[in-house]
Design an enzyme around this catalytic site. Sequence first.
Site, PDB file in Angstrom:
ATOM      1  N   ASP A   2       0.854  -1.188   0.000  1.00  0.00           N
ATOM      2  CA  ASP A   2       0.000   0.000   0.000  1.00  0.00           C
ATOM      3  C   ASP A   2       0.890   1.238   0.000  1.00  0.00           C
ATOM      4  O   ASP A   2       2.078   1.167   0.336  1.00  0.00           O
ATOM      5  CB  ASP A   2      -0.939   0.004   1.209  1.00  0.00           C
ATOM      6  N   GLU A  48      -0.112  -1.003   5.733  1.00  0.00           N
ATOM      7  CA  GLU A  48       0.949  -0.459   6.591  1.00  0.00           C
ATOM      8  C   GLU A  48       0.797   1.039   6.802  1.00  0.00           C
ATOM      9  O   GLU A  48       0.953   1.548   7.919  1.00  0.00           O
ATOM     10  CB  GLU A  48       2.323  -0.778   5.974  1.00  0.00           C
ATOM     11  N   HIS A  69       6.700   9.202   1.165  1.00  0.00           N
ATOM     12  CA  HIS A  69       5.548   9.959   1.696  1.00  0.00           C
ATOM     13  C   HIS A  69       5.440  11.360   1.095  1.00  0.00           C
ATOM     14  O   HIS A  69       4.460  12.046   1.302  1.00  0.00           O
ATOM     15  CB  HIS A  69       5.596  10.100   3.241  1.00  0.00           C
TER      16      HIS A  69
END
Length: 457
Positions: free
Chosen positions: A84, A149, A428
């Site tokens: 993910d 996660e 991220h």
Amino acid sequence: MTLKEWVAIESDSVQPVPRFRQELFRMMAVAADTLQRLGAHVTSVDMGSQQLPDGQSLPIPPVILAELGNDPTKGTVCFYGHLDVQPADQGNGWLTDPYVLTEVDGKLYGRGATDNKGPVLAWINAVSAFRALEQDLPVNIKFIIEGMEEAGSVALEELVEKEKNRFFSGVDYIVISDNLWISQRKPAITYGTRGNSYFMVEVKCRDQDFHSGTFGGILHEPMADLVALLGSLVDSSGHILVPGIYDEVAPLTEEEINTYKAIHLDLEEYRNSSRVEKFLFDTKEEILMHLWRYPSLSIHGIEGAFDEPGAKTVIPGQVIGKFSIRLVPHMNVSVVEKQVTRHLEDVFSKRNSSNKMVVSMTLGLHPWIANINDTQYLAAKRAIRTVFGTEPDMIRDGSTIPIAKMFQEIVHKSVVLIPLGAVDDGEHSQNEKINRWNYIEGTKLFAAFFLEMAQLH
């Protein structure tokens, strides 16, 4: 399967919408199929569904448990990875479509390229290299791959607990590749992470806000109380002011200081790339120690305060301050909770305020540290020497990787983090990437690691 095909699947677990959940299920199916074609025995474990605060329920993608080889004379290495990703939107600062793997100057841009689809595929590629050469795998290999996660590994801990004496019974070592090097070109092995205790402190006079013309000067204002509370937590040199907080911090050893000295970190470059004028400390060793082996306290925000542009003469009726402490060995989450609560109650009582104060810890994750003399640390070091021709940086991570501690505590096996990505991969963030060189050399590294594990086992 190629990295391009995997990145094209929008497996975002953070945004709770059905379309992304469908993509997650598709991602897990593609991975299961890839492992089956390698000859692995694959089980997709149904994880049920997740109840969201707004009442809707969404299915949780399955967790893949796969096994390749069960020769009792060989060691068994279990690889953990997740497929993910964090949300990504091209309109939000991405220079390319985040779901189209795009190569620019040897950099492969795409959401999930480094976190964590690239490393998972590198491990699979290493396994398939032995298959392609019709060579026996040097070790037995197991996979545990999840799709939640980034949303806190929903329901994973229960599964690991349940499989402790089944799937994990024959496992000797656990490998995770879900973090980054500390440099652009020098590989690293990670042997520790900090924990995290997240706190909310609420100060309340009443539910509604007040007008400062009508009530200013006759109230104990919640905001003034909260600012005093938050201001009592940490001083200007970063030292935490909560009594007793440093009592359980592991003492510094000569051996540990030497590991910091050996790490390559260009402070000037680090400062410039961080766009920070000055850090709290001037030496590489002090900076690394305060990122990895000492606790830190950060103040994150205030809920209920007036934070929009313009001037508004409001006295907030209730405010919630948010802060967290990064924990290090051998600090204990529940001890820290008591120390922080006692300190804030103490500071608050001295203000003689008529407001109500409530302290709550909303998250408590323990720090993790491994023994760097374990077999798989030696094997990883040798493999890095073989592939990269250099000694690795032995590093810790200042953030929290709860999964490492969870495996160590439940399965009671040695856990190692072998990152593949460079320090500037931007997981991220917008324009996440993995370098072509890191991806290819990382695949070789995993293959060399299997061979070294077989020799040492």
